[in-house]
Scaffold this active site. Structure first.
Site, PDB file in Angstrom:
ATOM      1  N   ASN A  84       0.716  -1.341   0.006  1.00 12.93           N
ATOM      2  CA  ASN A  84       0.039  -0.061   0.024  1.00 12.93           C
ATOM      3  C   ASN A  84       0.908   1.219   0.097  1.00 12.93           C
ATOM      4  O   ASN A  84       1.558   1.524   1.017  1.00 12.93           O
ATOM      5  CB  ASN A  84      -0.765   0.069   1.408  1.00 12.93           C
ATOM      6  CG  ASN A  84      -1.713   1.145   1.196  1.00 12.93           C
ATOM      7  OD1 ASN A  84      -1.928   2.026   0.360  1.00 12.93           O
ATOM      8  ND2 ASN A  84      -2.395   1.391   2.349  1.00 12.93           N
ATOM      9  N   TRP A  85       1.135   1.739  -1.195  1.00 12.83           N
ATOM     10  CA  TRP A  85       1.987   2.971  -1.293  1.00 12.83           C
ATOM     11  C   TRP A  85       1.533   4.276  -0.929  1.00 12.83           C
ATOM     12  O   TRP A  85       2.084   5.295  -0.429  1.00 12.83           O
ATOM     13  CB  TRP A  85       2.377   3.186  -2.944  1.00 12.83           C
ATOM     14  CG  TRP A  85       3.387   2.051  -3.292  1.00 12.83           C
ATOM     15  CD1 TRP A  85       3.838   1.181  -2.513  1.00 12.83           C
ATOM     16  CD2 TRP A  85       3.869   2.196  -4.511  1.00 12.83           C
ATOM     17  NE1 TRP A  85       4.738   0.437  -3.374  1.00 12.83           N
ATOM     18  CE2 TRP A  85       4.868   0.937  -4.297  1.00 12.83           C
ATOM     19  CE3 TRP A  85       3.906   2.752  -5.549  1.00 12.83           C
ATOM     20  CZ2 TRP A  85       5.705   0.677  -5.563  1.00 12.83           C
ATOM     21  CZ3 TRP A  85       4.930   2.434  -6.652  1.00 12.83           C
ATOM     22  CH2 TRP A  85       5.725   1.446  -6.663  1.00 12.83           C
ATOM     23  N   LYS A  86       0.256   4.328  -0.325  1.00  8.28           N
ATOM     24  CA  LYS A  86      -0.445   5.532   0.187  1.00  8.28           C
ATOM     25  C   LYS A  86      -0.327   6.592  -0.755  1.00  8.28           C
ATOM     26  O   LYS A  86      -0.143   6.558  -1.767  1.00  8.28           O
ATOM     27  CB  LYS A  86       0.206   5.570   1.706  1.00  8.28           C
ATOM     28  CG  LYS A  86      -0.278   4.231   2.638  1.00  8.28           C
ATOM     29  CD  LYS A  86      -0.014   4.584   4.018  1.00  8.28           C
ATOM     30  CE  LYS A  86      -0.096   3.161   4.711  1.00  8.28           C
ATOM     31  NZ  LYS A  86      -0.182   3.392   6.207  1.00  8.28           N
ATOM     32  N   HIS A 106      -9.814   1.552   4.588  1.00 13.33           N
ATOM     33  CA  HIS A 106      -8.343   1.480   5.499  1.00 13.33           C
ATOM     34  C   HIS A 106      -8.707   2.500   6.682  1.00 13.33           C
ATOM     35  O   HIS A 106      -9.363   3.505   6.635  1.00 13.33           O
ATOM     36  CB  HIS A 106      -7.387   2.252   4.537  1.00 13.33           C
ATOM     37  CG  HIS A 106      -5.994   2.005   5.194  1.00 13.33           C
ATOM     38  ND1 HIS A 106      -5.816   2.812   6.134  1.00 13.33           N
ATOM     39  CD2 HIS A 106      -4.881   1.103   4.911  1.00 13.33           C
ATOM     40  CE1 HIS A 106      -4.380   2.719   6.524  1.00 13.33           C
ATOM     41  NE2 HIS A 106      -3.789   1.593   5.779  1.00 13.33           N
ATOM     42  N   GLU A 146      -5.611  -4.895  10.698  1.00 12.21           N
ATOM     43  CA  GLU A 146      -4.522  -3.708  10.867  1.00 12.21           C
ATOM     44  C   GLU A 146      -4.853  -3.087  12.175  1.00 12.21           C
ATOM     45  O   GLU A 146      -5.513  -2.095  12.013  1.00 12.21           O
ATOM     46  CB  GLU A 146      -4.524  -2.568   9.617  1.00 12.21           C
ATOM     47  CG  GLU A 146      -4.199  -3.118   8.332  1.00 12.21           C
ATOM     48  CD  GLU A 146      -3.532  -2.160   7.519  1.00 12.21           C
ATOM     49  OE1 GLU A 146      -2.567  -2.101   7.088  1.00 12.21           O
ATOM     50  OE2 GLU A 146      -4.318  -1.211   7.098  1.00 12.21           O
ATOM     51  N   GLY A 168       2.507   2.191  11.092  1.00  8.70           N
ATOM     52  CA  GLY A 168       3.435   3.499  10.830  1.00  8.70           C
ATOM     53  C   GLY A 168       4.094   3.708  12.451  1.00  8.70           C
ATOM     54  O   GLY A 168       4.727   4.720  12.416  1.00  8.70           O
ATOM     55  N   SER A 215       3.360  -1.929  10.702  1.00 10.47           N
ATOM     56  CA  SER A 215       4.803  -2.102  10.922  1.00 10.47           C
ATOM     57  C   SER A 215       5.341  -3.445  10.373  1.00 10.47           C
ATOM     58  O   SER A 215       6.307  -3.997  11.145  1.00 10.47           O
ATOM     59  CB  SER A 215       5.055  -1.722  12.362  1.00 10.47           C
ATOM     60  OG  SER A 215       4.693  -0.328  12.691  1.00 10.47           O
ATOM     61  N   GLY A 224       2.762  -0.888   4.388  1.00  8.09           N
ATOM     62  CA  GLY A 224       2.904   0.456   3.862  1.00  8.09           C
ATOM     63  C   GLY A 224       4.320   0.891   3.982  1.00  8.09           C
ATOM     64  O   GLY A 224       4.840   0.882   2.823  1.00  8.09           O
ATOM     65  N   GLY A 225       4.897   1.592   4.878  1.00  9.96           N
ATOM     66  CA  GLY A 225       6.069   2.359   4.866  1.00  9.96           C
ATOM     67  C   GLY A 225       7.204   1.439   4.056  1.00  9.96           C
ATOM     68  O   GLY A 225       7.994   2.063   3.299  1.00  9.96           O
TER      69      GLY A 225
HETATM   70  P1  13P Z   1       2.927   0.722   7.856  1.00 10.81           P
HETATM   71  O1  13P Z   1       3.376  -0.765   7.191  1.00 10.81           O
HETATM   72  O2  13P Z   1       3.669   1.816   7.114  1.00 10.81           O
HETATM   73  O3  13P Z   1       2.824   0.524   9.314  1.00 10.81           O
HETATM   74  O4  13P Z   1       1.481   0.924   7.182  1.00 10.81           O
HETATM   75  C1  13P Z   1       0.526  -0.175   7.363  1.00 10.81           C
HETATM   76  C2  13P Z   1      -0.658  -0.192   6.273  1.00 10.81           C
HETATM   77  O5  13P Z   1      -1.416   1.054   6.641  1.00 10.81           O
HETATM   78  C3  13P Z   1      -1.041  -0.766   5.257  1.00 10.81           C
HETATM   79  O6  13P Z   1      -2.159  -0.650   4.813  1.00 10.81           O
END
Ligand code: 13P
Length: 244
Positions: A14-16, A98, A168, A174, A208, A229-230
């Site tokens: 998920n590149w947000k 999300h 999640e 994050g 995370s 995500g990150g």
């Molecule tokens: P992180 O991996 O940055 O904690 O984000 C998780 C997320 O929200 C994936 O959708």
């Protein structure tokens, strides 16, 4: 719809709201060079909408997904993207509900349900996100919160083949924090076995996940994959994860 049963594990990036044309070009060029990726793993990238087109018909080893879709089919909904449009852009998946959208845009379960239903109607697998806040966890309400979110967010046309659930915990997103491995496995088992609505669904863990903890999480019996995500926008991190 893709046959999810043929995959042992699912990895979703998920590149947000990250990236640029240059970033996407560099990243996809490097991804295209990766060889011998595990065939039994389903790899999905969800970039910002505007970059989806660049991925169309590229990168045989990856599927693509939206990060959200409208609860409406078409019309005067400025800024929205429909499930049909996502399908036009070759998406087989879409993240829905999300926690960032639930919190920042006050997205409700009934909207998540409608969006997910639209995805299914266009042969897109919705990845429905659920999870508790730290306060809810401390009050021992995790199961109650998740069960309610699932019961109200999973639409009637969903089944274990066309819909994925992502667990999640909001406090883990994050932050570098994660639940213990026992807790992750227990909650996944609870979603899969005890909640009737999501019985035997594929369940992903998100929050995370990085190369240093990916292996121990992905190996858990009830975890079918991860939503990252990150770590998914740092090429070397993501590559490590893809080869674990
Ligand atoms: P992180 O991996 O940055 O904690 O984000 C998780 C997320 O929200 C994936 O959708």
């Amino acid at each position: 719809m893709l046959d999810l049963e043929k995959y042992r594990k699912i990895i979703v990036a998920n590149w947000k709201m990250n990236g640029s044309i240059k970033f996407i070009n560099d990243f996809s060029e490097k991804l295209a060079l990766l060889e011998n990726l595990e065939e039994s793993t389903c790899r999905i990238i969800c970039p910002p909408f505007v970059y989806l087109q660049r991925f169309r018909d590229q990168l045989n080893n990856f599927y693509f997904g939206g990060q959200e879709c409208s609860q409406f089919d078409e019309g005067a909904f400025t800024g929205n993207i429909s499930a049909k449009m996502l399908k036009d852009l070759n998406c087989n998946f879409c993240i829905v509900g999300h926690s960032e959208r639930r919190k920042l845009l006050n997205e409700q379960n009934f909207e998540v349900s409608k969006k997910s239903s639209n995805c299914i109607n266009f042969n897109i697998h919705p990845i429905i996100c659920v999870g508790e806040t730290l306060e809810e966890k401390n009050l021992n309400k995790t199961r109650e919160i998740i069960e309610k979110q699932i019961n109200e967010s999973v639409p009637e046309n969903a089944n274990k083949n066309n819909t994925i659930i992502a667990y999640e915990p909001i406090w883990a997103i994050g932050t570098g924090l994660t639940p213990s491995l026992e807790e992750i496995d227990y909650i996944h088992q609870f979603i899969k076995k005890d909640i009737k609505t999501s019985k035997d669904y594929k369940i992903l863990y998100g929050g995370s996940v990085k190369s240093s903890n990916f292996k121990e999480i992905i190996q858990l019996t009830n975890v079918d994959g991860t939503l990252i995500g990150g770590a998914s926008v740092i090429f070397d991190e993501f590559k490590k994860i893809l080869y674990i």
